[in-house]
Design a protein around this motif. Structure first.
Motif, PDB file in Angstrom:
ATOM      1  N   LEU A 149       0.824  -1.206   0.000  1.00 27.60           N
ATOM      2  CA  LEU A 149       0.000   0.000   0.000  1.00 27.60           C
ATOM      3  C   LEU A 149       0.857   1.255   0.000  1.00 27.60           C
ATOM      4  N   ARG A 150       2.028   1.164   0.592  1.00 22.09           N
ATOM      5  CA  ARG A 150       2.914   2.327   0.590  1.00 22.09           C
ATOM      6  C   ARG A 150       3.308   2.680  -0.829  1.00 22.09           C
TER       7      ARG A 150
ATOM      8  N   LYS B 236      -7.769  -5.365  15.347  1.00 24.94           N
ATOM      9  CA  LYS B 236      -8.002  -3.945  15.081  1.00 24.94           C
ATOM     10  C   LYS B 236      -6.695  -3.207  14.817  1.00 24.94           C
TER      11      LYS B 236
ATOM     12  N   VAL C 230      -5.632  -3.504  11.296  1.00 27.33           N
ATOM     13  CA  VAL C 230      -6.433  -2.637  10.428  1.00 27.33           C
ATOM     14  C   VAL C 230      -5.891  -1.227  10.489  1.00 27.33           C
ATOM     15  N   LYS C 231      -5.542  -0.822  11.706  1.00 21.95           N
ATOM     16  CA  LYS C 231      -5.047   0.545  11.874  1.00 21.95           C
ATOM     17  C   LYS C 231      -3.741   0.742  11.115  1.00 21.95           C
TER      18      LYS C 231
ATOM     19  N   LEU D 154      -2.629  -0.848   8.602  1.00 23.70           N
ATOM     20  CA  LEU D 154      -2.896  -0.863   7.158  1.00 23.70           C
ATOM     21  C   LEU D 154      -3.450   0.484   6.709  1.00 23.70           C
ATOM     22  N   ALA D 155      -4.368   1.016   7.501  1.00 24.95           N
ATOM     23  CA  ALA D 155      -4.996   2.280   7.142  1.00 24.95           C
ATOM     24  C   ALA D 155      -3.951   3.380   7.073  1.00 24.95           C
ATOM     25  N   GLU D 156      -3.020   3.311   8.000  1.00 23.96           N
ATOM     26  CA  GLU D 156      -2.013   4.369   8.022  1.00 23.96           C
ATOM     27  C   GLU D 156      -1.032   4.240   6.864  1.00 23.96           C
TER      28      GLU D 156
ATOM     29  N   ASP E 191      -1.967   3.402   3.917  1.00 22.13           N
ATOM     30  CA  ASP E 191      -2.694   3.702   2.676  1.00 22.13           C
ATOM     31  C   ASP E 191      -2.760   5.207   2.446  1.00 22.13           C
ATOM     32  N   GLU E 192      -1.596   5.809   2.241  1.00 22.67           N
ATOM     33  CA  GLU E 192      -1.559   7.263   2.100  1.00 22.67           C
ATOM     34  C   GLU E 192      -2.135   7.698   0.768  1.00 22.67           C
ATOM     35  N   GLN E 193      -2.091   6.834  -0.199  1.00 18.39           N
ATOM     36  CA  GLN E 193      -2.577   7.231  -1.517  1.00 18.39           C
ATOM     37  C   GLN E 193      -4.048   6.878  -1.729  1.00 18.39           C
ATOM     38  N   GLU E 194      -4.658   6.465  -0.685  1.00 18.13           N
ATOM     39  CA  GLU E 194      -6.099   6.156  -0.730  1.00 18.13           C
ATOM     40  C   GLU E 194      -6.453   5.187  -1.855  1.00 18.13           C
TER      41      GLU E 194
ATOM     42  N   VAL F 293      -7.192   1.910  -1.155  1.00 22.39           N
ATOM     43  CA  VAL F 293      -8.002   0.807  -0.644  1.00 22.39           C
ATOM     44  C   VAL F 293      -9.486   1.181  -0.707  1.00 22.39           C
TER      45      VAL F 293
ATOM     46  N   PHE G 184     -11.239   1.379   8.980  1.00 24.45           N
ATOM     47  CA  PHE G 184     -10.087   1.635   8.126  1.00 24.45           C
ATOM     48  C   PHE G 184     -10.096   3.080   7.656  1.00 24.45           C
TER      49      PHE G 184
ATOM     50  N   HIS H  94      -9.144   5.623  10.388  1.00 27.97           N
ATOM     51  CA  HIS H  94      -7.707   5.715  10.630  1.00 27.97           C
ATOM     52  C   HIS H  94      -7.002   6.385   9.464  1.00 27.97           C
ATOM     53  N   ARG H  95      -7.450   6.025   8.257  1.00 28.17           N
ATOM     54  CA  ARG H  95      -6.774   6.555   7.077  1.00 28.17           C
ATOM     55  C   ARG H  95      -7.000   8.063   6.977  1.00 28.17           C
TER      56      ARG H  95
ATOM     57  N   ARG I  14      -4.673  10.017   8.957  1.00 27.11           N
ATOM     58  CA  ARG I  14      -3.342   9.980   8.383  1.00 27.11           C
ATOM     59  C   ARG I  14      -3.267  10.832   7.109  1.00 27.11           C
ATOM     60  N   ILE I  15      -4.256  10.682   6.280  1.00 32.51           N
ATOM     61  CA  ILE I  15      -4.251  11.353   4.979  1.00 32.51           C
ATOM     62  C   ILE I  15      -4.235  12.864   5.163  1.00 32.51           C
TER      63      ILE I  15
END
Lengths: 570, 783
Positions: free
Chosen positions: A86-87, A104, A107-108, A110-112, A114-117, A119, B112, B115-116, B119-120
């Motif tokens: 994802l990076r 959880k 998930v967190k 992973l979410a962090e 996913d900077e390029q959104e 997912v 998700f 959290h994203r 960060r975003i």
């Protein structure tokens, strides 16, 4: 209760949810086999999935024009791989599905990442087991125990697999386990723990009779995996080995290149679906019919198609013909190889004695037959060793036990020490001391009479007279007669009615003979649906590996017997 | 196997729909649950509803059983008895377990996203900050500004970290000294050594900043290259000067920054590039999918059209169908070409594409091949123009024949009424109950009671009238040359006739059932009425017939087949002649009704013994005695009926010598004969699939005959076959040839693709042959 369908539905849903466009399926090693068991390549191609990639493969190219469907087990490594992915995303958009409960914190992280959104979806789809047949599943785990106790990693994997199965079938069962096995109890507790912890997930609509999960241990019946099999599926596994529906034929003499590895899947192979539970003789005649059909349809290659009618017939039959030619050449090769092995290894004779050892109680005749076979040079060391194993298991405490003599015979025959050691290892694994139920002598009056009658009538087929212990266990369970003191419930509540939906799980692996038994029970008992699972599906070879992997090394034969070491050298 | 599963996600919804509690509308999963729920919750409430529910549940159970049974039959075609046994045992094969809902699942998406988002936000702010600073740094003409001034501007953009605070390079850890000097990042103000310093060139900077602007003002064309933007913004700088400035190691067109800022900027650049770039494969693939969608739309339409045309209907025009066919074929060619192009994308380039790209291309090609294979073969050929005219002619004939039937119907009805009167009076004369009389008559002969028939005719009357009207309209419209109206009317007429035919079939079935019941009764009555000796005789005859029954069937049917074929040939020959001529050639057709009659009467003998079988056999008879021209023959027969060969026949077969009966029979016979024919015809015409649209009388006739005849093996209803047998004309073969060539080409293509060279050879050989034949045909047709 159809496990193949359950997994297939999950995969279909994943693909459908991702919408139109070119897609890549990103999997790990285990999910690859899970998916490959339920979907063929051409089937999945039609859904615009063109590439299949492993998340851990470094050879992947950036293809921003593809959508990625990630189906992964929620392991630490996979989460780490996914974070890296994802990076620096290689595909345009990611649909992430985990095959089990993910924590959880993962998930967190992973979410962090996913900077390029990229997912678009994160879900849990509980297809976390290998669906072998509609009523059989496996976890492909070998050597799940160390001695009598669970290997911690394997226990957690087994728990995950079993709970995923329950979730995918939407069953929240009552649990019974085999009292004589410590690992059965342990697994039952673990499953219960997950159900309690994830109570929201297991909150299904209540059925009239709650489903039942019965956990058994292989060591209670070490006989079944040691026998030669004569029904198609079981026989192929015993003699050639089925691995995720694939059969390796590369060792077959004179095999053509495209038949090195064939797929036997009841989902797409009608002949196999219709014949997998038939015995070898029946398959022989069915193969013959198939060949004849094929010959009829075969376009006359030499003879030119002269009339329009010829041409038309050819064109009409061609697709069928092509499909059929694949099926025919595959099954003819497989059955041909089976019969070659049967005659080469003298398996008919071997199997007859095996069945006698497993089902009858005539010690002297069994011994005599064994001695005769052990002299036969055609009998391989493998078959010789398993005959002795069967003898050792059955007549372990017989007054005139002549195991030492047989071991001598093995040694004289030149059977390697590995196999000779395994004889005692198997006894250690599944001997009388360990068994919770009686494998050989019937317990109650009914079964005594049954056996007596059977003896009078004579057996229909000497090669398939053996019924696995599982048959009796399940039969009693269906009738509501399974004893609570041998197979207690976990927790206070018990089932008042006869069970309808039953999931049986065998720690240490099930067999295809048992799969057949369960298949027949399903067919003969209205209203009852049984699914059989195991840490793996065994043939004799893999079973012996399991015994070894579980740490039963066996005594080296020499020390306990009088025979001096030198005699084996001769 | 796959097909035995229902489409995956439709079912759960349906199941849920089906099991709502009628009282509280609670959603229950299965009918067992519904039942138990009902008994628990609503047991004290209305009993009546409960009864209803129970019957409903039972129905559902039955339906389910049926369904399972059918499935099992489908699966069991390989001849394994086990499938059937499984039902006698009462359990269910795991392969046939009822479909289940999708298993449990749980979404983490909202978590998700939460959290994203946190960060975003952070990330986006950071990137935007850098871009804004970059914008400021590049917004003035760097080349023509003094370095001191540049420095001042740079310092104003971001506060620089003071030199004293940073004794070591934060990235590599080297100590700063006079030789290892400090450098400031112009974007974040931090300090690093020369080695760790990165540079942002002006083109890159302008690309990044302009892209962000574009993102804000979306109307800017996305395709304008970074260069052109640069040109417009910084027109005064020539490329030569920028190169020289690099050599000078001045910061004229470069901006110093730290690694972290550069990394962020590069990532951003990559994103911009990807957004703007659509690879060739995607464009081609999108076209490919469009083509496939087109096929999915057009192919069913074409198949419908072709079927209708092959049946000689005038609903669609042949030209339109041909256009459609060509269009579809073109789309297939396009699919082929596109997928081939995808396959070879980048193969000639250097360096070769990544193996994964190639694999993707191969897979797309493979799936396109599968698609073409699967769909192309379903396309049937169209009739040629001449052929189509023939078909239309035939269809017209058939329609007219039906019209005549209708006209005849009314006429006959009147006559029947009279007959009825006569029979009643004769019965009264005999001093017996009319019903009984009729019954005996019927038994001896096997014909239906007149009264019931006439009643039914009256019911059908409005329909027939309507048909009459429409045909007259058609004639008028034709005379007035209003073709669309004709077409519309014909369509209308067709529907009406379908409706009528259907009614007839239903009636026929109903009748035969009733007949069977009556026959049972009558047999008993007969025994009372008749003498014992006579009875014995009858039994003897019957048993004989019973023994030879199957043989009889076969012979008669074969005979009939031949007759049918004869007729077909005849039709083919005299097609150009007036239709009325056909009707006036009774000699060739008389055998056919004769045969039918024989069969019928024989079957009746069977009925009187085995009444249980009666209805089934009767239907059988309805089907088997079909011949498209039977009724015409019958109509001609009415006039020349005085000899009445059928009655004789029947009498012989039945060996009923009683005179009184015989007389009665004679009286009834002529009308009931065609009554029977009427029935059979009705049943036969409507029995083919209504969706196919009835039309081609030959095909239909054949198919019905076949289905009615269990002994006949060649039961193909393929229009090709019929074509060949009937006309054997070259024009059609040519059409066929073309079709075959198409097909074989598809196979070759497939075989080549999967590398089965031997097959390719065989196929190519075939193709050559075909082409040769085609050439010959063309020569012939040209001559």
């Amino acid at each position: 209760m159809n496990v193949v369908f359950a997994v297939k539905q999950y995969v279909s849903k994943m693909i459908e949810d991702s919408g139109p466009g070119m897609k890549v399926l990103l999997m790990d090693k285990e999910t690859t086999s899970i998916v490959s068991m339920v979907y063929t390549q051409s089937e999945i191609l039609q859904k615009e999935v063109y590439l299949f990639e492993r998340i851990d493969s470094s050879n992947r190219e950036t293809m921003k024009h593809l959508k990625a469907i990630c189906f992964l087990r929620p392991t630490k490594e996979n989460v780490e791989y996914l974070i890296q992915e994802l990076r620096r995303p290689k595909y345009s958009i990611y649909f992430v599905y985990f095959s089990n409960v993910i924590c959880k914190s993962d998930v967190k992280s992973l979410a962090e990442a996913d900077e390029q959104e990229v997912v678009a979806e994160v879900q849990e789809f509980y297809g976390d087991y290998i669906a072998v047949n509609p009523h059989v599943f496996s976890l492909n785990l070998l050597g799940c125990c160390q001695g009598r106790n669970w290997d911690a990693a394997q226990l957690s994997r087994t728990t995950q697999g079993l709970t995923a199965l329950l979730l995918s079938l939407k069953k929240c069962p009552m649990i019974r386990y085999q009292l004589s096995s410590e690992s059965a109890k342990r697994l039952a507790e673990c499953v219960k723990q997950v159900i309690t912890k994830e109570y929201e997930l297991f909150d299904f609509r209540r059925t009239e009779v709650p489903p039942l999960l019965l956990i058994l241990d292989r060591s209670d019946d070490a006989i079944t995996p040691l026998l030669n099999q004569w029904t198609y599926q079981a026989m192929v596994h015993e003699l050639l080995g089925i691995n995720n529906n694939r059969i390796d034929l590369s060792r077959v003499p004179g095999i053509s290149k495209d038949l090195r590895e064939v797929v036997l899947s009841a989902e797409n192979d009608e002949f196999y679906a219709n014949n997998m539970y038939l015995n070898f003789a029946e398959i022989g005649s069915n193969i013959k019919n198939l060949m004849e059909d094929f010959q009829k349809k075969k376009p006359k290659e030499q003879q030119k198609l002269e009339s329009i009618a010829d041409m038309k017939a050819f064109v009409e039959n061609y697709p069928q013909f092509k499909k059929m030619s694949g099926t025919v050449s595959k099954h003819v090769t497989v059955v041909g190889e089976l019969s070659r092995l049967v005659s080469e290894r003298n398996l008919l004779e071997v199997s007859e004695v095996e069945q006698e050892l497993a089902c009858q109680n005539d010690h002297s005749s069994a011994l005599q037959n064994m001695r005769r076979l052990l002299q036969n040079p055609k009998v391989t060391e493998f078959d010789a060793a398993r005959l002795v194993m069967l003898y050792a298991l059955h007549y372990e405490r017989h007054s005139s036990n002549s195991l030492p003599g047989l071991m001598m015979d093995l040694k004289n025959k030149g059977v390697s020490e590995k196999y000779r050691k395994l004889v005692s290892a198997v006894v250690e694994y599944g001997g009388k001391r360990v068994r919770g139920s009686d494998l050989f002598s019937p317990k109650d009056a009914v079964s005594i009479t049954k056996q007596f009658l059977k003896g009078l009538k004579g057996v229909e087929n000497v090669y398939t007279q053996h019924q696995p212990l599982l048959h009796e266990t399940l039969d009693q369970l269906i009738k509501g007669k399974l004893k609570d003191n041998q197979y207690p419930y976990l927790g206070p509540s018990t089932l008042r009615d006869r069970p309808q939906d039953i999931i049986v799980f065998v720690i240490g692996g099930a067999t295809y003979e048992e799969a057949l038994t369960v298949y027949n029970l399903n067919r003969t008992n209205p209203g009852v649906r049984i699914v059989l699972g195991g840490t793996t599906v065994h043939n004799t070879k893999s079973f012996l590996e399991e015994v070894l992997a579980s740490g039963f090394r066996g005594r080296s034969g020499e020390s306990s017997h009088v025979t001096p070491r030198s005699s084996s050298r001769r | 196997m796959a097909s035995s599963y229902p489409p995956p996600f439709d079912d759960p919804g349906e199941v849920r729909e089906g099991f709502l509690c009628p009282l509280c509308l609670k959603d229950l999963q299965s009918f067992y649950q519904l039942q138990s729920h009902y008994e628990e919750e609503h047991s004290s409430e209305d009993r009546d509803v409960k009864g209803q529910l129970k019957s409903l549940v039972q129905k559902a159970k039955k339906a389910k059983k049926k369904l399972l049974k059918r499935e099992s039959d489908d699966r069991a075609d390989a001849g394994s008895q086990e499938r059937y046994e499984s039902f006698s045992y009462g359990g269910v094969d795991p392969y046939m377990w009822e479909p289940q809902e999708l298993g449990a699942m749980r979404s983490h998406l909202s978590d998700f996203k939460k959290h994203r988002a946190a960060r975003i936000d952070h990330y986006v702010v950071e990137v935007n900050k850098l871009i804004i600073r970059l914008e400021k740094l590049t917004s003035f003409d760097r080349a023509n500004t003094e370095s001191a001034k540049i420095r001042a501007i740079e310092k104003s953009v971001v506060p620089w970290v003071s030199d004293q605070d940073v004794p070591f390079c934060p990235d590599c850890g080297n100590k700063f000294s006079i030789r290892n000097r400090r450098h400031h990042c112009r974007l974040c103000g931090s300090i690093m050594c020369k080695k760790c310093m990165e540079l942002v060139t002006l083109p890159l900077a302008s690309k990044l900043t302009s892209a962000s602007k574009e993102a804000l003002a979306s109307h800017t064309s996305p395709n304008s290259s970074p260069n052109s933007i640069q040109g417009s913004r910084r027109g005064s700088i020539s490329s030569v000067s920028s190169v020289s400035s690099v050599l000078d190691e001045k910061d004229d067109d470069r901006i110093r920054c730290c690694r972290h800022c550069k990394g962020t900027l590069l990532k951003r650049e990559q994103q911009i590039d990807e957004r703007e770039f659509t690879p060739e494969i995607v464009k081609l693939y999108e076209k490919l999918r469009l083509c496939m969608e087109k096929i999915d739309q057009k192919a069913p339409e074409y198949i419908r059209t072709a079927e209708s045309l092959n049946a000689g209907e005038t609903t669609y025009s042949l030209e339109h169908a041909n256009d459609l066919r060509i269009e579809i074929q073109k789309v297939y060619e396009l699919i082929d070409a596109l997928s081939k192009k995808i396959l070879t994308l980048g193969l000639n380039e250097d360096p070769q594409p990544h193996p994964k790209t190639l694999q993707l291309q191969r897979m797309i090609r493979y799936s396109a091949t599968l698609f073409v294979q699967e769909k192309l073969l379903g396309l049937m050929s169209l009739p040629t123009k001449d052929r189509y005219e023939e078909l239309k002619e035939k269809r017209k004939q058939e329609l007219e024949r039906k019209l005549q039937m209708a006209a005849l119907e009314t006429q006959r009805k009147q006559e029947e009424k009279q007959k009825d009167m006569v029979s009643r009076s004769s019965a009264a004369l005999n001093g017996e109950v009319p019903h009984l009389k009729k019954a005996t008559v019927k038994n001896s002969e096997g014909w239906l009671p007149t009264s019931s028939v006439s009643r039914q005719r009256e019911i059908a009357d409005p329909l027939l009238q309507q048909i009459d009207n429409i045909t007259s309209f058609i004639k008028q419209a034709k005379a007035a040359n209003r073709i669309d109206e004709v077409r519309m009317l014909q369509e209308n007429l067709r529907q009406l006739q379908d409706e009528y035919d259907q009614q007839q079939t239903e009636k026929a079935i109903e009748l035969s059932k009733r007949q069977a019941e009556e026959e049972e009764m009558q047999r008993e009555e007969l025994q009372v009425l008749c003498e014992k000796e006579w009875e014995r005789e009858q039994h003897k005859a019957m048993s004989q017939h019973l023994r030879t029954r199957s043989l009889d069937f076969r012979e008669i049917k074969q005979h009939q087949h031949e007759v049918g074929k004869d007729n077909q040939n005849l039709i083919a020959h005299i097609l150009d002649l007036d239709t009325t001529q056909i009707k006036s050639s009774p000699s060739s057709k008389t055998p056919s009704p004769n045969a039918a009659e024989q069969l019928a009467s024989k079957e009746k003998t069977v009925f009187s013994i085995k009444t249980g079988e009666a209805s089934q056999c009767d239907r059988d008879q309805n089907q088997t005695s079909l011949n498209p021209f039977e009724d015409e023959a019958a109509t001609t027969l009415i006039d020349e009926d005085s000899t009445n060969p059928f009655a004789e026949d029947a009498a012989q077969v039945m060996s009923f010598p009683t005179k009184a009966l015989y007389n009665d029979k004679k009286e009834y016979n002529p009308f009931e004969n065609d009554e029977e024919d009427e029935e059979t015809n009705g049943a036969a015409v409507s029995s083919p699939n209504p969706f196919k649209g009835d039309g081609d009388p030959f095909q239909k006739g054949r198919s019905v005959q076949n289905s009615g005849n269990p002994f006949d093996e060649s039961s193909s209803t393929n229009p090709f076959e019929v074509d060949e047998e009937i006309s054997g004309e070259e024009v059609i073969e040519e059409e066929l040839l073309l079709q075959q060539i198409d097909n074989i080409k598809a196979y070759i293509f497939d075989a080549k693709h999967s590398g089965r060279m031997d097959e390719v050879e065989v196929l190519t050989e075939n193709l050559k042959d075909l082409k040769r034949t085609l050439a010959k045909q063309k020569e012939k047709s040209n001559c």
